[in-house]
Design a protein around this motif. Structure first.
Motif, mmCIF file in Angstrom:
data_model
loop_
_atom_site.group_PDB
_atom_site.id
_atom_site.type_symbol
_atom_site.label_atom_id
_atom_site.label_comp_id
_atom_site.label_asym_id
_atom_site.label_seq_id
_atom_site.Cartn_x
_atom_site.Cartn_y
_atom_site.Cartn_z
ATOM 1 N N VAL A 1 0.836 -1.202 0.000
ATOM 2 C CA VAL A 1 0.000 0.000 0.000
ATOM 3 C C VAL A 1 0.867 1.248 0.000
ATOM 4 O O VAL A 1 0.524 2.261 -0.625
ATOM 5 C CB VAL A 1 -0.960 -0.017 1.207
ATOM 6 N N GLU A 2 2.012 1.184 0.691
ATOM 7 C CA GLU A 2 2.912 2.343 0.712
ATOM 8 C C GLU A 2 3.357 2.718 -0.698
ATOM 9 O O GLU A 2 3.416 3.907 -1.062
ATOM 10 C CB GLU A 2 4.137 2.043 1.588
ATOM 11 N N GLU B 1 0.410 4.296 -2.529
ATOM 12 C CA GLU B 1 0.197 5.676 -2.068
ATOM 13 C C GLU B 1 1.200 6.637 -2.707
ATOM 14 O O GLU B 1 0.827 7.718 -3.172
ATOM 15 C CB GLU B 1 0.313 5.741 -0.546
ATOM 16 N N ASP C 1 -6.209 -5.061 1.714
ATOM 17 C CA ASP C 1 -5.469 -3.797 1.847
ATOM 18 C C ASP C 1 -5.536 -2.981 0.555
ATOM 19 O O ASP C 1 -5.725 -1.756 0.592
ATOM 20 C CB ASP C 1 -4.006 -4.078 2.203
ATOM 21 N N TYR C 2 -5.364 -3.637 -0.587
ATOM 22 C CA TYR C 2 -5.406 -2.923 -1.867
ATOM 23 C C TYR C 2 -6.788 -2.326 -2.115
ATOM 24 O O TYR C 2 -6.924 -1.177 -2.575
ATOM 25 C CB TYR C 2 -5.057 -3.866 -3.019
ATOM 26 N N GLU D 1 -9.061 -1.553 0.157
ATOM 27 C CA GLU D 1 -9.303 -0.465 1.112
ATOM 28 C C GLU D 1 -8.582 0.809 0.657
ATOM 29 O O GLU D 1 -9.119 1.920 0.788
ATOM 30 C CB GLU D 1 -8.827 -0.871 2.510
ATOM 31 N N PHE D 2 -7.365 0.653 0.131
ATOM 32 C CA PHE D 2 -6.637 1.798 -0.419
ATOM 33 C C PHE D 2 -7.448 2.450 -1.528
ATOM 34 O O PHE D 2 -7.606 3.681 -1.577
ATOM 35 C CB PHE D 2 -5.271 1.335 -0.949
ATOM 36 N N ARG E 1 -10.437 4.403 -0.186
ATOM 37 C CA ARG E 1 -10.066 5.693 0.428
ATOM 38 C C ARG E 1 -9.922 6.781 -0.620
ATOM 39 O O ARG E 1 -10.256 7.947 -0.367
ATOM 40 C CB ARG E 1 -8.744 5.559 1.203
ATOM 41 N N HIS E 2 -9.436 6.400 -1.792
ATOM 42 C CA HIS E 2 -9.175 7.396 -2.844
ATOM 43 C C HIS E 2 -10.234 7.368 -3.948
ATOM 44 O O HIS E 2 -10.043 7.999 -4.993
ATOM 45 C CB HIS E 2 -7.786 7.152 -3.436
#
Length: 541
Positions: free
Chosen positions: A214-215, A218, A254-255, A257-258, A261-262
């Motif tokens: 995820v980092e 981002e 995780d991907y 959810e990322f 968020r966007h």
């Protein structure tokens, strides 16, 4: 920019090399990965887009054309090009040809010869929904109304890019990735690709080479926005091509959810989901998750091309709960439809659950595993590092030690050298890999094309071995002339901890290495050592 410059050439008909093209930011787009402008003359018969399309090619297209002009045949053309570059399963023709010629496949009803619902015939969409419910382990039955049928996943990528993005907007994708997506998304849909560059070094929160985190997502997204690029979607390949990675359930969550968020759409390509050939690896479909973070922006595609070894039958399917997206994509199915008789055959194939489970998948997985074992054993003998995965038809190989200066120009020269020796591979640049020297090899091929067996005298792996041994001798000769300038010892240090190992969930430390991995490492050290050259029998005498 290239389009506008071609357009600006106007009536001059000048050479493309005369253009002054401003370099685009690397993270946004690298034109040199896709265009071959050398000697190009603008055609007065084509639009700017047409001229651009005619030079939109990389090594994969060049090699594909060469292969079809000089195709290997064990009887008619044994010295032709062996294709280890195109991701096809050539191990199951016997099974598929027998199943596709059975009596139930050959029915022709009037509706099959007429225009269908553009989403696909209802009988097929219902069968696809049941098929995906079963094999994706969906928590509830999937619905036929959410299924759209097109002629391949390439068409799906272009259709989704068109309906989700405006021209000039972008989608996020991790590199290396299957290069055909570029043609579908950019060339066809005029949508840019924002790269999330992955590398072989295990740093930060990474636990394996080329790991998507995820980092990294981002950072790539924020960099793109800082450049004024509007990103609308994220593309995930699972299993991943060319790495062979299978994302864990927690990674997928995780991907997604990322993306939520966007407010990004997520296009999940699961075309290799039934090509996981080792029981130690477990595939998790997005459609099998108990809860999707953003179901209205999650779109899953699959097709029979890979999992059923029929790349010549163009069939892909999209599953989305978003009816606005479904209807928009369906409107483009007029251009990408699947003919009625093929829809019937696919429906018959997908409903034959007993044959799929008891005959086809058992045989296919056993054959894939045997071919993968042969190729990786050969790589170990050659002392070549690679990622050891259990999904897809490919192995991601580290040939960096055969590059003298470690550039993409050298990578292309090595690729051409393989082609000159009549074996087609795919180089890392074709997948937008950020590190020169990585190659993809397809192992899902017949025995006589992989290795020598009577009456054949040469095969793919022997041709690869010949090229690598020649490169090795040349590098050793140069090192003897310039011993102080050698930097070969450090060429593969970023993957030292994963040479020949690194299954998906295994730790990549020395204590986890198997005996076979240690033997492979010793073989590599023996091959790369110049002790025998320095200590000859004559010197001892």
């Amino acid at each position: 920019q290239v389009l506008s410059e071609i357009e600006g050439m106007g009536e001059r008909g000048g050479n493309l090399q005369e253009m002054r093209v401003r370099p685009l930011p690397k993270r946004r787009f690298d034109m040199h990965g896709f265009c071959n402008p050398s000697g190009f003359q603008r055609s007065p018969y084509l639009s700017a887009r047409g001229n651009f399309a005619s030079i939109f090619q990389g090594s994969s297209e060049e090699g594909y054309k060469a292969y079809h002009a000089d195709k290997y045949d064990e009887d008619k053309n044994p010295n032709g090009i062996i294709n280890f570059g195109t991701s096809e399963n050539k191990l199951c023709f016997d099974l598929m040809s027998k199943r596709l010629t059975q009596a139930d496949m050959n029915m022709i009803d009037p509706p099959l010869l007429q225009y269908p619902d553009w989403k696909g015939h209802l009988f097929l969409r219902e069968e696809v929904a049941r098929f995906l419910t079963y094999y994706c382990k969906a928590p509830a039955p999937l619905k036929a109304e959410n299924v759209i049928v097109l002629n391949g996943c390439g068409s799906l990528f272009s259709a989704l890019a068109t309906v989700l993005c405006d021209p000039g907007e972008a989608v996020l994708i991790a590199t290396p990735f299957y290069g055909g997506i570029t043609q579908s998304v950019f060339l066809y849909g005029n949508v840019k690709l924002v790269y999330v560059y992955l590398d072989s070094k295990i740093t930060g929160t990474s636990t394996r080479p080329f790991q998507l985190t995820v980092e990294k997502l981002e950072k790539a997204l924020q960099d793109a926005r800082a450049e004024g690029v509007t990103v609308r979607a994220l593309i995930l390949l699972n299993p991943q091509n060319p790495l062979g990675d299978i994302y864990s359930l927690s990674e997928l969550r995780d991907y997604l959810e990322f993306a939520k968020r966007h407010e990004l759409h997520v296009i999940v390509d699961e075309i290799y989901m039934l090509s996981v050939f080792d029981e130690s690896a477990t595939f998790h479909s997005v459609l099998g998750m108990d809860r999707l973070p953003d179901p209205q922006r999650t779109h899953v595609m699959w097709g029979i091309t890979k999992d059923f070894a029929v790349s010549g039958i163009r069939f892909g399917t999209l599953y989305t709960e978003n009816q606005d997206v479904a209807n928009a994509v369906a409107s483009l199915c007029y251009f990408h439809g699947v003919c009625g008789p093929v829809q019937h055959k696919v429906a018959q194939l997908l409903r034959d659950r007993d044959w799929i489970n008891q005959v086809y998948l058992r045989a296919n997985h056993a054959r894939l595993k045997a071919a993968h074992t042969y190729v990786t054993d050969e790589l170990k003998t050659l002392g070549v590092p690679f990622l050891n995965r259990n999904a897809g038809f490919f192995v991601w190989i580290d040939f960096r030690k055969y590059l003298k200066t470690g550039t993409f120009e050298e990578e292309l020269m090595l690729w051409k050298r393989f082609l000159d020796n009549k074996v087609l591979l795919s180089c890392g640049k074709a997948f937008e890999c950020g590190e020169p020297g990585w190659f993809r090899i397809i192992f899902a091929d017949k025995t006589h094309r992989l290795h020598v067996s009577p009456p054949y005298t040469t095969a793919g792996m022997q041709r690869i071995r010949k090229v690598l041994e020649e490169c090795e001798q040349e590098i050793l000769a140069e090192e003897k002339e310039q011993p102080c300038q050698s930097d070969q010892d450090g060429k593969a240090d970023s993957t030292d901890e994963v040479i020949f190992v690194s299954r998906h969930q295994e730790p990549t430390c020395a204590s986890s290495s198997s005996l076979g991995d240690l033997i492979g490492l010793l073989q590599q050290q023996m091959r790369s050592s110049d002790w025998l050259q320095k200590n000859t029998a004559e010197q001892f005498a």
